[in-house]
Write an enzyme that holds these catalytic residues in place. Structure first.
Site, short mmCIF file in Angstrom:
data_model
loop_
_atom_site.label_atom_id
_atom_site.label_comp_id
_atom_site.label_asym_id
_atom_site.label_seq_id
_atom_site.Cartn_x
_atom_site.Cartn_y
_atom_site.Cartn_z
N ASP A 227 -14.94 39.89 7.87
CA ASP A 227 -15.87 38.91 7.31
C ASP A 227 -17.33 39.33 7.38
O ASP A 227 -18.22 38.52 7.13
CB ASP A 227 -15.69 37.56 8.03
CG ASP A 227 -14.43 36.85 7.57
OD1 ASP A 227 -14.12 36.94 6.36
OD2 ASP A 227 -13.76 36.22 8.40
N ASP B 280 -9.55 35.96 0.47
CA ASP B 280 -10.95 35.76 0.85
C ASP B 280 -11.71 37.08 0.96
O ASP B 280 -12.92 37.15 0.76
CB ASP B 280 -11.06 35.04 2.21
CG ASP B 280 -9.98 34.02 2.48
OD1 ASP B 280 -8.88 34.16 1.94
OD2 ASP B 280 -10.24 33.08 3.25
N1 GLY Z 1 -11.50 32.46 5.57
C1 GLY Z 1 -12.44 31.79 4.87
C2 GLY Z 1 -12.07 30.47 4.37
O1 GLY Z 1 -11.68 29.59 5.12
O2 GLY Z 1 -12.20 30.26 3.20
#
Ligand code: GLY
Length: 393
Positions: free
Chosen positions: A113, A172
């Site tokens: 992330d 994501d």
């Molecule tokens: N992992 C990021 C979200 O919850 O969208």
């Protein structure tokens, strides 16, 4: 007759267009002025060494996070959009204070992330201030993220291995490619962009179903690249279309087209847009339920964060398509922006714990952050407002 009416029609069209633009200009200005005031309240409830996360109105309780949390870049990022659009130096100073505590994450190799964390924050900070220190943080972060590349798949590993998942890659993760591509195109290693392209290609091949909806998680054997399973973590079930996941895919492939001009990415984004916009379970106001296949429709919670991401992505997609498609994507983004700006979704000053938008969902299956404000809903809403103003007014 038609010839005589032609100039009148033109004047009429011009006037309607002008008034529409004026209305949007006013709406956007109002939202940024509101955000500026509202975030001063949020700031008061966020300890100096923490980042805001959410607020539970029922208990009047704020939740904050340390800088490891995947959302730690959104608060400074939002403040930077607020500063850019209001010129209030309070927002800039507050953003820069928070960047100082976030900077240490630039060596973090335990999360995919880093794109979310370091590019929404330092990326915007460098774009606005041109401070070379911020560029150095972006360079280091891109290098750290690249260590998670698994060449046999080939893709970037999302979460670290666990008992349940060996080498998970989640939809994501498309969002984190922006950090790699931007850095590669601004003096960083060209390898970073190659990694991003390989990841995007693998995701295009393995995450998508025939209707261009996407699975949330694909788990791989990192030694052979074989797929172990396709599952969900935050969606209603393994074969459902989790709304924010679809929005991440839409944004991710649009952004990959920006950096590569590879039409495969553009087409992928258009297909995802088509899946979303023609989905029979998408409400008329274009604010999706938390999952397009949620079990208790139409009584399921909405997810304003997915809507914000969609609005911002549609505005960028509108930059790369023909005029007819552009008009449609921009109209859809405008509808979302208007609805998110209405009292149904946008908080009143002093309410909602200082956050801008209400009604988002973090992870419903985990009973976590259901129907609450979230930092990323605010961030992508502000980004959409900024993009609309920059590109369409
Ligand atoms: N992992 C990021 C979200 O919850 O969208």
């Amino acid at each position: 007759m038609i010839r005589k009416r032609f100039p009148i029609l033109l004047i009429l069209l011009f006037t309607v267009g002008f008034l529409n633009a004026q209305n949007m200009r006013k709406l956007i200005k109002k939202q940024f002025e509101f955000a500026d005031k509202q975030y001063k309240i949020l700031q008061q409830h966020t300890p100096e060494n923490r980042m805001p996360k959410t607020y539970y109105a029922k208990d009047n309780k704020w939740e904050t996070s340390d800088t490891h949390w995947w959302c730690s870049g959104f608060y400074p990022g939002s403040l930077l959009y607020i500063y850019e659009n209001t010129k209030d130096t309070f927002a800039l100073n507050e953003a820069e204070r928070r960047l100082k505590i976030l900077q240490k994450e630039d060596h973090n190799t335990h999360t995919h992330d880093l794109g979310f964390m370091m590019f929404t924050s330092f990326g915007n900070a460098y774009r606005i201030t041109h401070n070379p220190l911020y560029k150095a943080v972006i360079d280091t972060s891109a290098a750290a993220l690249s260590t998670r590349f698994r060449p046999k798949i080939p893709a970037i590993q999302s979460w670290d291995s666990s008992k349940k998942l060996r080498c998970p890659v989640i939809i994501d993760n498309m969002m984190n490619l922006e950090l790699l591509c931007w850095d590669a195109q601004h003096g960083g290693s060209k390898r970073f962009q190659k990694i991003a392209e390989l990841h995007a290609n693998t995701t295009m091949k393995n995450h998508f179903r025939k209707d261009y909806s996407s699975f949330h998680v694909v788990d791989y054997n990192p030694e052979t690249g074989a797929i172990i399973k396709r599952v969900t973590a935050q969606g209603a079930n393994d074969s459902s279309a989790w709304s924010r996941g679809q929005a991440w895919g839409l944004y991710g492939y649009t952004m990959m087209y920006r950096f590569t001009k590879d039409t495969a990415y553009l087409n992928q984004a258009k297909h995802i847009a088509h899946f979303i916009l023609t989905n029979p379970n998408l409400p008329k106001d274009l604010i999706p339920y938390w999952d397009y296949n949620a079990p208790n429709l139409p009584d399921a919670p909405r997810d304003a964060s997915a809507a914000s991401v969609m609005a911002s992505a549609f505005l960028e997609l509108g930059q790369y398509v023909d005029e007819k498609e552009r008009k449609q994507y921009v109209a859809d983004a405008k509808k979302i922006i208007r609805n998110l700006s209405s009292p149904e979704y946008r908080a009143k000053l002093g309410e909602n714990g200082g956050f801008i938008l209400k009604h988002s969902v973090g992870s419903l299956p985990a009973h976590s952050e259901v129907d609450v404000p979230l930092t990323y809903a605010d961030y992508y809403f502000l980004e959409a407002l900024h993009r609309y103003k920059e590109w369409y007014l």
